[in-house]
Scaffold this motif. Sequence first.
Motif, PDB file in Angstrom:
ATOM      1  N   LEU A   1       0.845  -1.198   0.000  1.00 40.18           N
ATOM      2  CA  LEU A   1       0.000   0.000   0.000  1.00 40.18           C
ATOM      3  C   LEU A   1       0.875   1.240   0.000  1.00 40.18           C
ATOM      4  CD1 LEU A   1      -2.836  -0.522   2.654  1.00 40.18           C
ATOM      5  CD2 LEU A   1      -3.110  -0.363   0.159  1.00 40.18           C
ATOM      6  N   LYS A   2       0.535   2.214  -0.860  1.00 40.26           N
ATOM      7  CA  LYS A   2       1.163   3.528  -0.773  1.00 40.26           C
ATOM      8  C   LYS A   2       0.786   4.161   0.559  1.00 40.26           C
ATOM      9  CE  LYS A   2       1.175   5.079  -5.592  1.00 40.26           C
ATOM     10  NZ  LYS A   2       0.365   5.799  -6.585  1.00 40.26           N
ATOM     11  N   SER A   3       1.742   4.823   1.196  1.00 41.13           N
ATOM     12  CA  SER A   3       1.428   5.541   2.438  1.00 41.13           C
ATOM     13  C   SER A   3       2.440   6.667   2.578  1.00 41.13           C
ATOM     14  CB  SER A   3       1.514   4.594   3.645  1.00 41.13           C
ATOM     15  OG  SER A   3       2.867   4.370   3.997  1.00 41.13           O
ATOM     16  N   ALA A   4       2.296   7.449   3.625  1.00 35.74           N
ATOM     17  CA  ALA A   4       3.267   8.525   3.856  1.00 35.74           C
ATOM     18  C   ALA A   4       4.674   7.943   4.003  1.00 35.74           C
ATOM     19  CB  ALA A   4       2.868   9.315   5.107  1.00 35.74           C
ATOM     20  N   TRP A   5       4.777   6.725   4.541  1.00 36.15           N
ATOM     21  CA  TRP A   5       6.076   6.044   4.689  1.00 36.15           C
ATOM     22  C   TRP A   5       6.685   5.704   3.327  1.00 36.15           C
ATOM     23  CZ3 TRP A   5       9.762   4.498   8.167  1.00 36.15           C
ATOM     24  CH2 TRP A   5      10.594   3.440   7.799  1.00 36.15           C
ATOM     25  N   THR A   6       5.924   5.053   2.464  1.00 35.62           N
ATOM     26  CA  THR A   6       6.492   4.667   1.160  1.00 35.62           C
ATOM     27  C   THR A   6       6.765   5.912   0.325  1.00 35.62           C
ATOM     28  OG1 THR A   6       4.338   4.351   0.069  1.00 35.62           O
ATOM     29  CG2 THR A   6       5.287   2.436   1.192  1.00 35.62           C
ATOM     30  N   ASP A   7       5.879   6.921   0.418  1.00 36.55           N
ATOM     31  CA  ASP A   7       6.113   8.170  -0.325  1.00 36.55           C
ATOM     32  C   ASP A   7       7.452   8.786   0.084  1.00 36.55           C
ATOM     33  OD1 ASP A   7       3.672   7.892  -1.548  1.00 36.55           O
ATOM     34  OD2 ASP A   7       2.654   9.446  -0.374  1.00 36.55           O
ATOM     35  N   ALA A   8       7.706   8.836   1.386  1.00 38.14           N
ATOM     36  CA  ALA A   8       8.938   9.462   1.875  1.00 38.14           C
ATOM     37  C   ALA A   8      10.164   8.728   1.321  1.00 38.14           C
ATOM     38  CB  ALA A   8       8.956   9.456   3.407  1.00 38.14           C
ATOM     39  N   TRP A   9      10.152   7.410   1.366  1.00 36.78           N
ATOM     40  CA  TRP A   9      11.306   6.642   0.867  1.00 36.78           C
ATOM     41  C   TRP A   9      11.462   6.807  -0.640  1.00 36.78           C
ATOM     42  CZ3 TRP A   9      15.228   4.006   3.284  1.00 36.78           C
ATOM     43  CH2 TRP A   9      15.125   3.888   4.670  1.00 36.78           C
TER      44      TRP A   9
ATOM     45  N   LEU B   1       7.917   0.000  11.163  1.00 39.35           N
ATOM     46  CA  LEU B   1       6.554  -0.257  10.688  1.00 39.35           C
ATOM     47  C   LEU B   1       5.741  -1.081  11.686  1.00 39.35           C
ATOM     48  CD1 LEU B   1       7.250  -0.676   6.886  1.00 39.35           C
ATOM     49  CD2 LEU B   1       6.043   1.190   8.039  1.00 39.35           C
ATOM     50  N   ARG B   2       6.426  -1.905  12.491  1.00 37.85           N
ATOM     51  CA  ARG B   2       5.678  -2.639  13.529  1.00 37.85           C
ATOM     52  C   ARG B   2       5.141  -1.667  14.585  1.00 37.85           C
ATOM     53  NH1 ARG B   2       7.996  -8.728  14.445  1.00 37.85           N
ATOM     54  NH2 ARG B   2       7.904  -9.260  12.236  1.00 37.85           N
ATOM     55  N   LYS B   3       5.973  -0.705  14.929  1.00 40.50           N
ATOM     56  CA  LYS B   3       5.520   0.295  15.901  1.00 40.50           C
ATOM     57  C   LYS B   3       4.373   1.130  15.307  1.00 40.50           C
ATOM     58  CE  LYS B   3       6.685   3.670  19.224  1.00 40.50           C
ATOM     59  NZ  LYS B   3       7.706   4.439  19.931  1.00 40.50           N
ATOM     60  N   VAL B   4       4.551   1.535  14.056  1.00 42.79           N
ATOM     61  CA  VAL B   4       3.520   2.318  13.364  1.00 42.79           C
ATOM     62  C   VAL B   4       2.200   1.546  13.335  1.00 42.79           C
ATOM     63  CG1 VAL B   4       2.835   2.992  11.024  1.00 42.79           C
ATOM     64  CG2 VAL B   4       5.033   3.768  11.955  1.00 42.79           C
ATOM     65  N   GLU B   5       2.279   0.260  13.057  1.00 46.46           N
ATOM     66  CA  GLU B   5       1.065  -0.560  12.946  1.00 46.46           C
ATOM     67  C   GLU B   5       0.298  -0.578  14.271  1.00 46.46           C
ATOM     68  OE1 GLU B   5       1.392  -4.166  10.493  1.00 46.46           O
ATOM     69  OE2 GLU B   5       0.447  -5.257  12.154  1.00 46.46           O
ATOM     70  N   LYS B   6       1.057  -0.757  15.358  1.00 45.23           N
ATOM     71  CA  LYS B   6       0.405  -0.788  16.679  1.00 45.23           C
ATOM     72  C   LYS B   6      -0.256   0.546  16.997  1.00 45.23           C
ATOM     73  CE  LYS B   6       2.987  -4.208  19.262  1.00 45.23           C
ATOM     74  NZ  LYS B   6       4.263  -4.319  19.957  1.00 45.23           N
TER      75      LYS B   6
ATOM     76  N   SER C   1       1.054   3.919   8.000  1.00 41.61           N
ATOM     77  CA  SER C   1       0.927   2.459   7.979  1.00 41.61           C
ATOM     78  C   SER C   1       0.762   1.931   6.560  1.00 41.61           C
ATOM     79  CB  SER C   1      -0.251   2.018   8.850  1.00 41.61           C
ATOM     80  OG  SER C   1      -1.474   2.334   8.241  1.00 41.61           O
ATOM     81  N   THR C   2       1.409   0.803   6.315  1.00 42.90           N
ATOM     82  CA  THR C   2       1.360   0.166   5.002  1.00 42.90           C
ATOM     83  C   THR C   2       1.324  -1.339   5.203  1.00 42.90           C
ATOM     84  OG1 THR C   2       2.505  -0.104   2.883  1.00 42.90           O
ATOM     85  CG2 THR C   2       3.889   0.259   4.810  1.00 42.90           C
ATOM     86  N   TYR C   3       1.144  -2.078   4.111  1.00 45.38           N
ATOM     87  CA  TYR C   3       1.098  -3.544   4.208  1.00 45.38           C
ATOM     88  C   TYR C   3       1.295  -4.078   2.802  1.00 45.38           C
ATOM     89  CZ  TYR C   3      -0.153  -7.725   6.878  1.00 45.38           C
ATOM     90  OH  TYR C   3      -0.110  -8.912   7.559  1.00 45.38           O
ATOM     91  N   TRP C   4       1.935  -5.237   2.687  1.00 45.26           N
ATOM     92  CA  TRP C   4       2.102  -5.829   1.363  1.00 45.26           C
ATOM     93  C   TRP C   4       0.754  -6.212   0.767  1.00 45.26           C
ATOM     94  CZ3 TRP C   4       6.277  -8.116   4.598  1.00 45.26           C
ATOM     95  CH2 TRP C   4       7.530  -7.604   4.253  1.00 45.26           C
ATOM     96  N   VAL C   5       0.494  -5.747  -0.421  1.00 43.64           N
ATOM     97  CA  VAL C   5      -0.741  -6.123  -1.123  1.00 43.64           C
ATOM     98  C   VAL C   5      -0.550  -5.798  -2.604  1.00 43.64           C
ATOM     99  CG1 VAL C   5      -1.971  -3.896  -0.896  1.00 43.64           C
ATOM    100  CG2 VAL C   5      -3.278  -6.039  -0.951  1.00 43.64           C
ATOM    101  N   GLY C   6      -1.245  -6.534  -3.464  1.00 40.35           N
ATOM    102  CA  GLY C   6      -1.117  -6.341  -4.905  1.00 40.35           C
ATOM    103  C   GLY C   6      -2.159  -5.383  -5.458  1.00 40.35           C
ATOM    104  N   GLN C   7      -2.072  -5.121  -6.763  1.00 37.29           N
ATOM    105  CA  GLN C   7      -3.026  -4.205  -7.400  1.00 37.29           C
ATOM    106  C   GLN C   7      -4.454  -4.728  -7.313  1.00 37.29           C
ATOM    107  OE1 GLN C   7      -1.636  -3.420 -11.418  1.00 37.29           O
ATOM    108  NE2 GLN C   7      -0.254  -1.813 -10.717  1.00 37.29           N
ATOM    109  N   GLY C   8      -4.612  -6.035  -7.097  1.00 32.79           N
ATOM    110  CA  GLY C   8      -5.950  -6.617  -6.940  1.00 32.79           C
ATOM    111  C   GLY C   8      -6.715  -5.992  -5.788  1.00 32.79           C
ATOM    112  N   VAL C   9      -6.028  -5.249  -4.925  1.00 34.00           N
ATOM    113  CA  VAL C   9      -6.699  -4.570  -3.810  1.00 34.00           C
ATOM    114  C   VAL C   9      -7.838  -3.684  -4.323  1.00 34.00           C
ATOM    115  CG1 VAL C   9      -5.209  -2.496  -3.689  1.00 34.00           C
ATOM    116  CG2 VAL C   9      -6.239  -3.418  -1.593  1.00 34.00           C
TER     117      VAL C   9
END
Lengths: 375, 375
Positions: free
Chosen positions: A287-295, A316-321, A334-342
């Motif tokens: 998932l795109k998120s502020a985290w992935t955008d920054a990187w 990311l574990r801390k962010v998730e909690k 927060s982000t998570y592995w997922v494909g375009q099928g989302v």
Amino acid sequence: MNSDLCRQLGIEFPLFAFSHCRDVVAAVSRAGGMGVFGAVMYTPEQLRTELEWIDANCDGKPYGVDLIVPTSIQKQGAEPSDADLLASVPQEHVDFANQVLDQYGVATDDLDAARGDLLMFSHNMNSAGAQDMLDVAFSFPIKLIANALGTPPPIMMERAKAAGVPVAALVGAKKHAELQVAAGVDILVAAGGEAGGHCGEISTMVLVPEVVSVAKGTPVLAAGGIVTGQQMAAAMAMGAAGAWCGSVWLTTAEGEPPQQIKDKMLAATSSDTVRSRSRTGKGSRQLKSAWTDAWEVKGPSPLPMPLQTLVSEPALRKVEKLAQSGHDGAAELSTYWVGQGVGLMNQATSTTAVVQDFKQGYLAAVERLMATLEE
Amino acid sequence: MNSDLCRQLGIEFPLFAFSHCRDVVAAVSRAGGMGVFGAVMYTPEQLRTELEWIDANCDGKPYGVDLIVPTSIQKQGAEPSDADLLASVPQEHVDFANQVLDQYGVATDDLDAARGDLLMFSHNMNSAGAQDMLDVAFSFPIKLIANALGTPPPIMMERAKAAGVPVAALVGAKKHAELQVAAGVDILVAAGGEAGGHCGEISTMVLVPEVVSVAKGTPVLAAGGIVTGQQMAAAMAMGAAGAWCGSVWLTTAEGEPPQQIKDKMLAATSSDTVRSRSRTGKGSRQLKSAWTDAWEVKGPSPLPMPLQTLVSEPALRKVEKLAQSGHDGAAELSTYWVGQGVGLMNQATSTTAVVQDFKQGYLAAVERLMATLEE
């Protein structure tokens, strides 16, 4: 289904569920597909606990295990120590991660301590660790063992052969499929660039026929973007023997992500994912998120495996909690592995209902095509 | 084929051939599909000449035309003059293009003069130019008119409706499909990110079911990566009414690319394409080459349409000519729009043979799926 692969594996319907969640694995196997437990983030002891639960809850139906076993297992002692690994994480990357978290109001003072907890990921990928995982896996009556990255090493092939367990391997390009066939794998999983998690750049629509063309009769499962039975039929029209799906289970009642992530996924369009090296060092879709955008925009160049994981995962574990407990900044990160099928996963449902939907969708698709041949 | 769309358009098999080459268009229509002539790089006079030839050579079978008609056609005079356009090409971009060509031994002294020849591309996209193109197109008995980019403007919809010609429009995302349906288009072309030429980032496997889900019964053609009948069946399993293909015709005997490009394509794998903004300003997929590598790695940020074309096209036209005459540097630079399906295009063939292969592949795929339902 009338299918050689189904007969070989003792399943009813060639839908393979890759999941880090034991409930999903057992439910898919019970429903006629095959659950495959993704074990890479577990310790050998945790893996044993999870497989005991799956074995007790799958009604005797076949299930499998997915590991990352390195292609060349080195002699014990040749790998860096835990202390060496932790010491080789560059401060630049840690600083960047901390700065991103700071910006969204997430405290970072406890992340260094948490980094050590992630070492099981690198343990699982070194020689001794990989052998420990194989020991646990083969102590259960598994019906499939998969290698998520690269060609399975001889030790994995030999143990599987001795146990009569077919070996599956994920490939993202035709040339990798050729190597896997030469290495003797029993099932190829062709994972398109739209897949969640590690993936290449070739789309499922192109990769599946490419891999089938060099498979020499080895069954090919299609992965990447597939969240419906109609798409499964599409893959099988191109020569696949079935579908390997990971994303579609995430938004089920059984799926392991916290509700905050499930809500993000249910709201996401297919444009809301990104293939990034910022999570593990290799390209993986999430998932795109502020985290992935920054990187993506200004992050330092990602580190090789497993170092990038030691940077990203504690954060990311801390962010998730925090996100789950209502922290607004963490919710943006927060982000998570997922494909375009989302983009096609728009309704909360159950694992069993997903399998039933796949069966109905598959049948509807085949009937639709049959109708085009009528006079 | 038993298909509403085939009955509506008077064709036998719902395979649509997008091509800049009149020979391909006529051959596909004669063979039972529908050829669609891509006119955007032609002047109105050239378009008339080409359509006259197609009309005389298609045995009375249906054919279509593909244009880029801007969504909002402005009043005449509101667009920049030719001189203004040429003057607004930044020297930085011209210098970069020249420097890349210099490096590969291609002289650049005649490129400024050639830039003016490319203005028909921008003419075709302004109000008067677009209307001229529509005038020519509707003076022929076309059976389909397509808009390659964006929602067709009311003037295009009205003229098509008056002429009884269905309007098709390309979309790369679900939200664009919703806009097109609201605008009243008759056929949606869902073009996945693996497609050659302009494309988005969503794969065909995901985009087709997404677009079908919002099409409200409007027929959807699948585009992107499709070069075989098995893939066409796959797309139709997901609800598409047919396939729209551009790349597969390029390596036929009739295809317009020079032999040097055809040879590159026949040798290319699916990993040898790149989606880049360096050709037109919008993301378009093409063969990777020394030219695309240079722009991706260190080129200036691409210009908006049509300015980037005024930089890239004179350079690449010259490169194409030199490459064809055996210039080694030009051979490394030469590129051409093509999708990831190029990895499956490995044999020189004819347009008619491609259509026949599609029909056989489609039938084989449907029979393969039917066999899975046998008891």
